[in-house]
Every structure is written in C-alpha cells, then in structure tokens.
Design a protein around this motif. Structure first.
Motif, short mmCIF file in Angstrom:
data_model
loop_
_atom_site.label_atom_id
_atom_site.label_comp_id
_atom_site.label_asym_id
_atom_site.label_seq_id
_atom_site.Cartn_x
_atom_site.Cartn_y
_atom_site.Cartn_z
N GLU A 1 14.28 -14.66 16.36
CA GLU A 1 14.18 -15.60 15.25
C GLU A 1 15.39 -16.52 15.32
O GLU A 1 16.52 -16.06 15.21
N CYS A 2 15.17 -17.81 15.54
CA CYS A 2 16.26 -18.72 15.83
C CYS A 2 16.64 -19.62 14.66
O CYS A 2 17.59 -20.38 14.74
N ALA A 3 15.92 -19.57 13.57
CA ALA A 3 16.22 -20.43 12.43
C ALA A 3 17.02 -19.64 11.40
O ALA A 3 16.82 -18.45 11.21
N HIS A 4 17.91 -20.33 10.72
CA HIS A 4 18.68 -19.71 9.64
C HIS A 4 17.82 -19.72 8.38
O HIS A 4 17.29 -20.76 7.99
N LYS A 5 17.65 -18.57 7.79
CA LYS A 5 16.89 -18.49 6.55
C LYS A 5 17.86 -18.24 5.41
O LYS A 5 18.66 -17.31 5.46
N ALA A 6 17.77 -19.07 4.40
CA ALA A 6 18.65 -18.91 3.24
C ALA A 6 18.28 -17.64 2.49
O ALA A 6 17.10 -17.33 2.33
N SER A 7 19.28 -16.92 2.05
CA SER A 7 19.02 -15.70 1.29
C SER A 7 18.63 -16.07 -0.13
O SER A 7 18.95 -17.14 -0.64
N SER A 8 17.96 -15.15 -0.76
CA SER A 8 17.50 -15.41 -2.13
C SER A 8 18.56 -15.03 -3.15
O SER A 8 18.27 -14.85 -4.32
N GLY A 9 19.78 -14.87 -2.70
CA GLY A 9 20.87 -14.54 -3.61
C GLY A 9 20.97 -13.05 -3.85
O GLY A 9 20.59 -12.25 -3.01
N ASP A 10 21.47 -12.68 -5.00
CA ASP A 10 21.64 -11.27 -5.33
C ASP A 10 20.48 -10.74 -6.16
O ASP A 10 20.64 -9.76 -6.88
N GLY A 11 19.34 -11.38 -6.07
CA GLY A 11 18.18 -10.94 -6.83
C GLY A 11 17.63 -9.62 -6.31
O GLY A 11 18.11 -9.06 -5.34
N PRO A 12 16.59 -9.12 -6.96
CA PRO A 12 16.03 -7.83 -6.56
C PRO A 12 15.41 -7.90 -5.16
O PRO A 12 14.76 -8.87 -4.81
N ARG A 13 15.67 -6.87 -4.37
CA ARG A 13 15.13 -6.81 -3.02
C ARG A 13 13.87 -5.98 -2.98
O ARG A 13 13.09 -6.06 -2.07
N CYS A 14 13.70 -5.12 -3.97
CA CYS A 14 12.56 -4.21 -4.00
C CYS A 14 11.97 -4.17 -5.40
O CYS A 14 12.69 -4.28 -6.39
N THR A 15 10.66 -3.98 -5.46
CA THR A 15 10.01 -3.79 -6.74
C THR A 15 9.61 -2.34 -6.93
O THR A 15 9.21 -1.96 -8.01
N LYS A 16 9.69 -1.53 -5.87
CA LYS A 16 9.32 -0.12 -5.92
C LYS A 16 10.58 0.73 -5.77
O LYS A 16 11.64 0.22 -5.40
N GLU B 1 0.80 -1.22 0.00
CA GLU B 1 0.00 0.00 0.00
C GLU B 1 0.84 1.28 0.00
O GLU B 1 0.32 2.37 -0.17
N CYS B 2 2.15 1.17 0.19
CA CYS B 2 3.03 2.34 0.22
C CYS B 2 3.77 2.49 -1.12
O CYS B 2 3.93 1.53 -1.86
N ASP B 3 4.25 3.72 -1.39
CA ASP B 3 4.86 4.02 -2.68
C ASP B 3 6.32 3.61 -2.80
O ASP B 3 6.84 3.56 -3.91
N PHE B 4 7.00 3.37 -1.66
CA PHE B 4 8.44 3.14 -1.71
C PHE B 4 8.84 1.86 -0.99
O PHE B 4 8.16 1.41 -0.07
N CYS B 5 9.96 1.31 -1.41
CA CYS B 5 10.66 0.28 -0.66
C CYS B 5 11.69 1.03 0.19
O CYS B 5 12.31 1.97 -0.28
#
Length: 147
Positions: A114-129, A35-39
């Motif tokens: 947060e105690c679990a390790h979450k795998a990163s999505s790599g160097d892909g886009p972090r924001c669409t805005k 609902e917001c204009d920016f990342c």
C-alpha cells in the motif's frame, strides 16, 4: 581529550538526524468483521520513518535526475495468519497480516504494498464490539494459526 570526545558526540548527534531512519516500528491493527463477535487488536510491525526525497520545481529544465522520491518500505516481510475469535461456522475466521522484518528506503512496489498515505481518523473509536488482543509471538496466545 574531553573536547574531542564532546565534538565527536556532537557530530554523531547531528549526523544521526541527517541519516534516513527507516525501521520496523510497532503497530496495532484492528480487525472487526460484522459476522464475528469480537474486534481483534493485532500487534505487528510496519515500516515507518523518513527517507531522502527531492522534488525539484524546475524538473522540466533539469530533467528527471532532480526527481528522487523514495519512501520507507518493506525489505523483508513475513505474513502471519490468525484465527479470529467468536466467528460462526459459516464465516471465514482467518485473517492474514504482514510483519515487517526489515525496511529500506526505496520506491514503493504497488503490486504488493500500500503506497498511499491514509489519514487516520484521530483518536475516535476503533472498534464497536468487545476487544480481544492477539499477540504476534507464537505461544503467547492460542489464536495464532501457523502458516
């Protein structure tokens, strides 16, 4: 004299690799709301590093004393709140995030962390805005909202 200084330096170098290094580390959070204009990129600190752990494959015979599982977790934490820019009046623009002030090696508190390790999505886009930066130091950005 020079050889003793060299030996001391070598021992310090070797010992520093064996000491757990669990320290606050710079990290960037990306917050994007539909609902917001920016990342928004928020610079903060998280606990990161290595802690001594031991998980024996013979724990049935040796008992729990050979099972030591510690992770790098918060010792002192401060929560800060920012106002996300570009949000309409009906949307809640507040976002609260943790800032690690100090860290230690210990068991993870699942009630607050947060105690679990979450795998990163790599160097892909972090924001669409479009991206806006928010800095964790009051006075550097007018989007900081005091708690």
């Amino acid at each position: 004299m020079e050889s003793s200084v060299a030996m001391c330096g070598l021992l310090c170098l070797l010992f520093s690799q064996a000491v757990p290094m669990c320290v606050p580390t710079d990290y960037t959070l990306y917050e994007e709301r539909h609902e917001c204009d920016f990342c928004v990129a928020i610079n903060t600190t998280i606990c990161m590093g290595f802690c001594y752990s031991r998980d024996s494959n013979m724990k049935e015979l040796a008992g729990p004393r050979f099972l030591v599982q510690r992770g790098c977790t918060y010792d002192q934490v401060e929560y800060r709140t920012v106002i996300l820019p570009g949000c309409p009046l009906h949307a809640n623009p507040l976002f609260t995030y943790p800032v690690a002030l100090s860290c230690h090696c210990g068991t993870c508190n699942t009630d607050s962390d947060e105690c679990a390790h979450k795998a990163s999505s790599g160097d892909g886009p972090r924001c669409t805005k479009p991206l806006r930066h928010i800095y964790p130091y009051p006075g550097l950005n007018n989007y900081i909202h005091p708690n």
